[in-house]
Scaffold this active site. Structure first.
Site, short mmCIF file in Angstrom:
data_model
loop_
_atom_site.label_atom_id
_atom_site.label_comp_id
_atom_site.label_asym_id
_atom_site.label_seq_id
_atom_site.Cartn_x
_atom_site.Cartn_y
_atom_site.Cartn_z
N ARG A 61 17.77 33.89 31.10
CA ARG A 61 16.57 33.13 31.46
C ARG A 61 15.79 33.85 32.55
NH1 ARG A 61 17.66 26.93 32.06
NH2 ARG A 61 15.43 27.05 31.81
N HIS A 268 45.71 37.31 34.37
CA HIS A 268 46.08 38.69 34.70
C HIS A 268 47.58 38.86 35.00
CE1 HIS A 268 41.86 39.03 34.73
NE2 HIS A 268 41.63 38.77 36.00
C1 BG6 Z 1 38.91 38.76 38.31
C2 BG6 Z 1 39.03 37.70 39.37
O1 BG6 Z 1 39.23 38.22 37.06
O2 BG6 Z 1 39.79 39.84 38.60
C3 BG6 Z 1 38.73 38.29 40.73
O3 BG6 Z 1 38.14 36.64 39.10
C4 BG6 Z 1 39.60 39.51 40.99
O4 BG6 Z 1 38.91 37.33 41.76
C5 BG6 Z 1 39.52 40.50 39.83
O5 BG6 Z 1 39.14 40.13 42.19
C6 BG6 Z 1 40.53 41.62 40.00
O6 BG6 Z 1 40.29 42.59 39.02
P1 BG6 Z 1 40.44 44.13 39.35
O7 BG6 Z 1 40.16 44.82 38.05
O8 BG6 Z 1 39.45 44.45 40.42
O9 BG6 Z 1 41.84 44.33 39.82
#
Ligand code: BG6
Length: 519
Positions: A61, A268
């Site tokens: 948007r 994760h």
């Molecule tokens: C994201 C989270 O999914 O993953 C974040 O929302 C986090 O809070 C991030 O910082 C970490 O990912 P990476 O790839 O930077 O380790």
């Protein structure tokens, strides 16, 4: 060194250009598109993985002109390319590569909840097919607030845009967070799967795009020496750490409602857990792998009742120093309530109730504003029976630890005891280190390249299936319930720049163990 095999059994053929397709990005002016998605497409063009018959349609948007839209995204790619932290120092912005993308890019200004937008989108897709030969294949990438996921999928389906006909495919990539708890994830799945099939849905967890995360399977299943030891007979416990130095950044609104548990654990951290603990799959076909990963989460012992209280620690950072810079307390960050109970740290002890892992504790922790950024899986093996080393105190013997360093400094190390030189039998701990960068030349990457390419070629192995997403939420749901319903559960404070709250140490002390240092 290189086996040359880049398509293990069961996976679609890789290494070629993806088939003709259009990519529709909802949330095209957002941070994710600019910082990660566009640079990933740019890298894929450079790697000759994007077909000539390709088009990008951005939706948001923003009321931008086509020109402004392209300039905004070009800026993202330029800053990625010049970002030395991404390891891209040797690269220069390649105008031809960018032009390839820019020429195939259009923009629609519209509200994703408005059915009229989808009429315009249908027309735009027809034009892309006529002009660029995209063959009717489309990826819809949902880089928007999670509250819009269900509505967008429904609107796409109502407009007939998800229908796969005449051999053309229609796929939808959905970013995290997929739901905010088990009931909402189930409801979202039910809503989406009413109008499209599971095979069309690619639920994203960007950790699976990391090379070293994918390497966990290679380490385990392409080497004969680890698997015989990978079980309760030889492994004492496993520690999984995802430590970040960043704080809440500018995401207070999101983080206040989310917290570390929802943000990191069912997605994760559980990816790392399930890849570490899964049984060998029958093949690398998407469902063979995903089924094994899912089975791990389903075997996690429920954290019901007092287990959530005993085996989970939540924390929040107070003021401190991170990487030499002063950091405000979480509660003093902009947009955060002064009495916020949002956790910025969580640690837990889990058990996996199956033949391989019975009685082996898995300790997980993740937090923000910690002393160092590190993501690591450490497998600690059982000690020897000591018979030969009676004069050496038990804890002076170096435990054997296989540490998979996911980021940064990607690599693998093995710690073991060695004899110190000299007339006495005296032991010292040593470490054998393998560093990725010493062996392989790696191209600068955002981590999204593999995932976007995999979706284009129809390989869903690195995406989450509905059952795994729900199984992840099911594990943490009792903890979420406890925290919501019982205000007496303590929130432990830790100064920014430390390894987290002391109480997290007790999770391990109780079992006579201790966390590996983060610093
Ligand atoms: C994201 C989270 O999914 O993953 C974040 O929302 C986090 O809070 C991030 O910082 C970490 O990912 P990476 O790839 O930077 O380790």
């Amino acid at each position: 060194m290189d086996s040359g095999l880049d398509s293990p059994a069961g996976r679609p053929q890789r290494g070629h250009r993806a088939p003709p397709c259009a990519m529709v990005i909802f949330g095209a002016s957002g941070d994710l598109t600019k910082r990660l998605l566009m640079p990933a497409l740019y890298n894929l063009v450079r790697a000759r993985r994007i077909p000539d018959h390709f088009a990008v349609i951005g939706i948001d948007r923003s009321e931008w002109s086509e020109e402004n839209f392209r300039a905004h995204l070009a800026e993202g790619v330029r800053s990625f390319v010049s970002d030395t932290a991404a390891g891209a120092i040797t690269e220069a912005f390649d105008a031809d590569t960018w032009d390839f993308l820019a020429q195939r890019m259009t923009h629609i200004d519209g509200d994703a909840t408005n059915p009229e937008l989808y009429v315009s989108l249908a027309q735009e897709l027809k034009s892309a097919e006529a002009e660029y030969g995209t063959a009717g294949n489309v990826i819809f990438y949902l880089a928007v607030a999670s509250s819009l996921f269900g509505t967008i999928v429904e609107r796409l389906a109502e407009a007939g845009l998800t229908e796969e006909k005449d051999g053309a495919w229609r796929r939808i990539i959905i970013e995290k967070p997929f739901g905010t708890d088990l009931p909402s994830a189930r409801a979202l799945d039910a809503r989406i799967l009413k109008v499209v099939s599971e095979s069309q849905i690619y639920r994203m967890d960007h950790f699976l795009g990391k090379e070293t995360v994918q390497n966990i399977m290679v380490l385990r299943f392409a080497n004969g020496i680890f698997e015989p030891l990978w079980n309760r007979d030889h492994i004492d416990h496993v520690q999984i750490t995802v430590a970040e130095t960043v704080g809440v950044e500018r995401r207070a609104a999101f983080y206040e409602a989310t917290g570390a548990l929802r943000d990191m654990v069912p997605n994760h951290v559980f990816q790392l857990l399930s890849l570490t603990a899964m049984e060998p799959p029958n093949s690398f076909a998407a469902d063979a792998v995903r089924t094994e990963k899912d089975k791990v989460l389903e075997a996690v012992l429920p954290l019901a009742g007092d287990d959530s209280r005993r085996n989970v620690v939540r924390g929040q950072y107070t003021a401190g120093i991170v990487k030499g810079q002063p950091v405000r307390a979480y509660r003093d960050e902009d947009g955060v309530a002064p009495d916020s109970m949002a956790e910025t740290y969580v640690a837990m002890r889990l058990g996996i109730d199956n033949w391989r892992w019975a009685d082996v504790p898995f300790y997980l922790r993740t937090g923000k504003s910690l002393t160092r950024r590190t993501t690591e899986i450490a497998i600690q093996f059982k000690r020897v029976p000591f018979a030969l080393f009676r004069d050496t105190p038990v804890d002076a013997l170096t435990p054997n630890v296989l540490a998979l360093q996911i980021q940064p400094d990607e690599g693998i190390s093995l710690q073991f005891g060695a004899k110190k030189p000299g007339p006495e039998i005296s032991l010292g701990g040593v470490r054998m280190d393998f560093r990725y960068r010493d062996y392989f030349h790696t191209e600068p990457s955002t981590g999204y390249e593999t995932l976007v390419y995999d979706c284009m070629i129809g390989d869903a192995m690195l995406f989450q299936r509905a059952d795994s997403v729900e199984a992840g939420w099911a594990v943490v749901q009792p903890v979420l319930d406890l925290w919501q319903n019982d205000r007496s559960v303590p929130l432990e404070f830790y100064p920014a720049g430390t390894a987290g709250p002391d109480e997290a140490e007790q999770l391990l002390w109780r079992g006579g163990r201790k966390w590996r240092p983060i610093s």
